[in-house]
Design an enzyme around this catalytic site. Structure first.
Site, PDB file in Angstrom:
ATOM      1  N   HIS A  32      18.916  96.927  -9.543  1.00 22.15           N
ATOM      2  CA  HIS A  32      20.290  97.393  -9.378  1.00 22.15           C
ATOM      3  C   HIS A  32      20.573  98.610 -10.249  1.00 22.15           C
ATOM      4  CE1 HIS A  32      22.108  94.068  -6.977  1.00 22.15           C
ATOM      5  NE2 HIS A  32      21.094  93.380  -7.489  1.00 22.15           N
ATOM      6  N   GLU A 222      19.871  82.584  -4.212  1.00 21.65           N
ATOM      7  CA  GLU A 222      19.934  82.727  -5.665  1.00 21.65           C
ATOM      8  C   GLU A 222      20.952  81.770  -6.245  1.00 21.65           C
ATOM      9  OE1 GLU A 222      20.808  86.168  -9.059  1.00 21.65           O
ATOM     10  OE2 GLU A 222      21.661  86.362  -7.048  1.00 21.65           O
ATOM     11  N   ASP A 319      15.702  92.866 -11.250  1.00 13.35           N
ATOM     12  CA  ASP A 319      17.101  92.618 -10.900  1.00 13.35           C
ATOM     13  C   ASP A 319      17.988  93.576 -11.686  1.00 13.35           C
ATOM     14  OD1 ASP A 319      19.248  91.532  -9.572  1.00 13.35           O
ATOM     15  OD2 ASP A 319      19.322  89.694 -10.747  1.00 13.35           O
TER      16      ASP A 319
END
Length: 380
Positions: A32, A222, A319
């Site tokens: 991200h 998730e 992530d």
């Protein structure tokens, strides 16, 4: 495989000689942009626009992010983005963040990355959606050129434009992504709070993307159950799953005795495996957000190894580099410590990721060849 006569160096077993994991060629699929800022950059950008921060020096700010992100709740984890998003509302801020992000990828040994971000979250100071995408692309290209000029590192980066699943702009964001497919955007994603906001709420966007032959990855599995993954595949036509950890809930393990174990896959898990739908796993983040709570509280409890041993297309990702204080290099080292992986396993993970990129088949093949060549060179 036998590890006899090998040495553990920085978390990787080698057949001899010292190998720095950071030098291994890598592919990043789940990274991200707003989760990868440098603390010092946040301080400087915040000072420029008068944005209040929870700490006034880089070290303290970095610790605040790590401690806040380790709360054990995805909702609390996501609150740390209020800070990073706050300093990413101008063209100049987006260009700088994207430029440094590309440089950090290069330092991590990434040769191809797909970075995701949600343009709709960057409009508070007057930018349009298109201007935001263009600013990020400009920053990425500057960072790529910096890396090539300064260190000779060859890097390619594509944007994954995300829509926020709790909002109602997904069709507009899908149209934005397709509009910029010739300007660095390679795919679409939905992000944000997973539970209560299934992909099925965004059918018009996913229909448009399918009609436009535009690839999709979806955050699923998730913070929600198998139904989230099912909706990502059926409603979202997802080619990859953002995390996808809960697919392991559809796997049944029976130990008949100390030497005999039977494993059976449910229909959903079997489909994900047979179709080679990549799992964008992020071990440290999955531990922080308790995505693996059903299996335990340590990294060694992560179903990563189970999925790998069963032949799922597992990939290793960060992530959010800032919140988890991590890199792909670190994630590989942690996995090696937890499961005894060596260089050949690391190569499999990178080839899995290369095969799952949203590149053309020819480019995927070229990427795989370059990765294998890089591993061969470093292990020779």
């Amino acid at each position: 495989m036998s590890l006899a006569g090998q040495y553990l160096i920085n978390g990787v077993r080698t057949a001899g000689g010292r190998i720095d994991i950071a030098r291994l060629p890598k592919v990043s699929l789940h990274d991200h942009l707003d989760g990868g800022l440098r603390p010092q950059t946040i301080l400087e950008l915040a000072d420029e626009i008068g944005f209040e921060l929870p700490a006034d020096d880089a070290d303290s700010l970095g610790r605040w992010f790590s401690e806040s992100a380790a709360s054990g709740s995805l909702v609390e984890y996501l609150k740390t983005f209020d800070v990073t998003l706050g300093v990413m509302q101008t063209r100049e801020g987006l260009i700088r963040v994207a430029r440094e992000f590309a440089l950090d990828l290069a330092d991590d040994g990434v040769v191809y990355g797909e970075i995701r971000w949600a343009p709709e979250q960057h409009l508070q100071r007057g930018l349009s959606l298109d201007e935001a995408v263009e600013a990020v692309q400009e920053g990425l290209e500057l960072g790529i050129e910096d890396a090539r000029r300064d260190s000779g590192h060859v890097l390619r980066v594509g944007q994954l434009v995300s829509a926020m699943r709790q909002a109602d702009r997904s069709l507009e964001i899908a149209q934005l992504a397709v509009r910029h497919r010739g300007n660095g955007v390679v795919g679409f994603d939905i992000a944000g709070p997973e539970k209560g906001f299934p992909p099925s709420l965004h059918l018009d966007a996913f229909d448009f993307l399918a009609e436009s032959w535009f690839p999709v990855t979806v955050h699923a599995g998730e913070a929600d159950s198998l139904d989230s993954i099912r909706s990502a595949i059926i409603d979202g036509r997802a080619l990859r799953l953002g995390h996808g950890v809960s697919v392991a809930e559809d796997i049944e393990i029976e130990n008949e005795d100390d030497e005999t174990t039977f494993v059976s896959l449910g229909d959903l898990a079997q489909w994900v495996k047979d179709r080679e739908i990549a799992l964008e796993l992020a071990p440290s983040s999955n531990l922080q957000t308790e995505a693996i709570a059903a299996w335990g509280t340590e990294l060694s409890d992560h179903p990563f190894d189970l999925l790998y041993q069963l032949g799922f297309r597992v990939t290793v990702n960060t992530d959010n580099r800032l919140m988890s204080g991590t890199s792909i290099t670190r994630e590989l080292s942690l996995l090696s410590d937890a499961f005894g992986y060596d260089l050949s396993d690391f190569e499999v993970f990178q080839l899995n990721a290369a095969a799952a990129t949203f590149l053309s088949v020819e480019d995927r093949e070229d990427l795989a060849e370059s990765i294998s060549a890089g591993f061969d060179e470093l292990s020779a």
